[in-house]
Design a protein around this motif. Sequence first.
Motif, mmCIF file in Angstrom:
data_model
loop_
_atom_site.group_PDB
_atom_site.id
_atom_site.type_symbol
_atom_site.label_atom_id
_atom_site.label_comp_id
_atom_site.label_asym_id
_atom_site.label_seq_id
_atom_site.Cartn_x
_atom_site.Cartn_y
_atom_site.Cartn_z
ATOM 1 N N GLY A 111 0.824 -1.216 0.000
ATOM 2 C CA GLY A 111 0.000 0.000 0.000
ATOM 3 C C GLY A 111 0.853 1.258 0.000
ATOM 4 N N VAL A 112 1.898 1.249 0.816
ATOM 5 C CA VAL A 112 2.746 2.443 0.905
ATOM 6 C C VAL A 112 3.492 2.681 -0.411
ATOM 7 N N LEU A 113 3.967 1.603 -1.035
ATOM 8 C CA LEU A 113 4.690 1.811 -2.309
ATOM 9 C C LEU A 113 3.746 2.235 -3.435
ATOM 10 N N LEU A 114 2.502 1.759 -3.382
ATOM 11 C CA LEU A 114 1.521 2.243 -4.369
ATOM 12 C C LEU A 114 1.303 3.740 -4.177
ATOM 13 N N ALA A 115 1.178 4.172 -2.923
ATOM 14 C CA ALA A 115 0.998 5.611 -2.645
ATOM 15 C C ALA A 115 2.224 6.387 -3.122
ATOM 16 N N ALA A 116 3.385 5.808 -2.895
ATOM 17 C CA ALA A 116 4.620 6.490 -3.307
ATOM 18 C C ALA A 116 4.720 6.604 -4.827
ATOM 19 N N HIS A 117 3.944 5.771 -5.555
ATOM 20 C CA HIS A 117 3.946 5.843 -7.017
ATOM 21 C C HIS A 117 2.712 6.570 -7.555
ATOM 22 N N GLY A 118 2.054 7.339 -6.711
ATOM 23 C CA GLY A 118 1.021 8.244 -7.207
ATOM 24 C C GLY A 118 -0.409 7.740 -7.126
ATOM 25 N N PHE A 119 -0.648 6.634 -6.402
ATOM 26 C CA PHE A 119 -2.020 6.145 -6.274
ATOM 27 C C PHE A 119 -2.636 6.630 -4.961
ATOM 28 N N GLU A 120 -3.966 6.816 -4.997
ATOM 29 C CA GLU A 120 -4.688 7.111 -3.761
ATOM 30 C C GLU A 120 -5.102 5.754 -3.186
ATOM 31 N N VAL A 121 -4.532 5.377 -2.059
ATOM 32 C CA VAL A 121 -4.706 4.018 -1.546
ATOM 33 C C VAL A 121 -5.762 3.982 -0.437
ATOM 34 N N HIS A 122 -6.786 3.142 -0.641
ATOM 35 C CA HIS A 122 -7.794 2.925 0.393
ATOM 36 C C HIS A 122 -7.510 1.552 1.008
ATOM 37 N N ASP A 123 -6.925 1.551 2.188
ATOM 38 C CA ASP A 123 -6.538 0.288 2.834
ATOM 39 C C ASP A 123 -7.657 -0.185 3.760
ATOM 40 N N LEU A 124 -8.268 -1.313 3.401
ATOM 41 C CA LEU A 124 -9.403 -1.825 4.174
ATOM 42 C C LEU A 124 -8.955 -2.719 5.327
ATOM 43 N N GLY A 125 -7.657 -2.949 5.483
ATOM 44 C CA GLY A 125 -7.154 -3.740 6.613
ATOM 45 C C GLY A 125 -7.058 -5.219 6.299
ATOM 46 N N THR A 126 -7.311 -6.022 7.323
ATOM 47 C CA THR A 126 -7.198 -7.484 7.148
ATOM 48 C C THR A 126 -8.586 -8.118 7.268
ATOM 49 N N ASP A 127 -8.645 -9.404 6.906
ATOM 50 C CA ASP A 127 -9.892 -10.174 7.049
ATOM 51 C C ASP A 127 -11.050 -9.453 6.348
ATOM 52 N N VAL A 128 -10.789 -9.024 5.135
ATOM 53 C CA VAL A 128 -11.748 -8.173 4.413
ATOM 54 C C VAL A 128 -12.685 -9.038 3.559
#
Length: 211
Positions: A111-128
Amino acid sequence: MVPDPAAMSEAVVQGDAQAAERLARAAVESDADLVAAVEHGFAAGLRRVGELWEAGDYFLPELVQGAEAMKAAMGVLLPALRGAAGSTSRGVVVIGTVAGDLHDIGKGLVGVLLAAHGFEVHDLGTDVPLEAFVARAHESGARIVAASALLTTTMQAQRELVRAVAAAGFERPPAVLVGGAPTSAAWAREIGAAWAENALGAARVALELTA
Ligand code: B1M
């Protein structure tokens, strides 16, 4: 350059959260390649913990301590990596660890590397649950739904996610990106998803999928 990947790995193998945090700070302060510090240092140590556990040399407390040490390091490294993130013009990625699976360290890094490459990351956590991935993708107009699975049992949920996204009637269906230790390129091909082996690879594939 990473200051001392062997020491980073060893801190995790020993479950020494203080040493892991100290080494992570040293990496940040020395302007080291932080992705390499994770992959070749701390994560290599955690993989070793997994091997020791599988071999019966470590038990659940050591597995948990190893994860805690890794998390202590990530607590320092992730904000530094996030700080390097630029604009979020590449669109939304909805990311989570699939239902029944509580492993979140690799997913967090992706998630962090996606954000670092310009994406808006919606992290829903675990057990999703599948429905939560699909609902958030609808709400946010996501371009990618990204699902992590670390257990051979839970990776089946990635197949179900591909089907759920296909059946959800999106006007512009998001691509599904999967990953996690038990997955492979062959698995992703079989279920009709994109795949990446590691966090940097996930960012590269996401850029290709949205080019
Ligand atoms: Co668990 N666990 N664990 N565990 N654990 C594994 C996965 C295991 C392989 C250990 C082993 O046997 N050697 C094994 C799975 C066996 C199998 O299914 N074949 C296992 C097991 C069995 C279990 C339990 C069932 C143990 C039990 O309770 N009896 C239990 C399950 C709980 C549950 O989820 N329901 C369990 C619990 C735990 C802890 C809670 C103790 C802890 C997790 C803590 C946490 O995440 N908050 C834990 C840990 C730490 C591990 C190991 C040792 C390390 C995982 C990790 O964080 N690696 C792991 C052994 C291993 O993986 N070799 C193991 C570091 C991280 C940076 O790497 O997550 O692989 P990783 O992510 C990488 C890539 O995979 C990739 O990029 C990341 C960075 O480069 N990637 C993606 C990940 N997601 C991606 C998504 C993408 C693309 C790439 O696109 C969307």
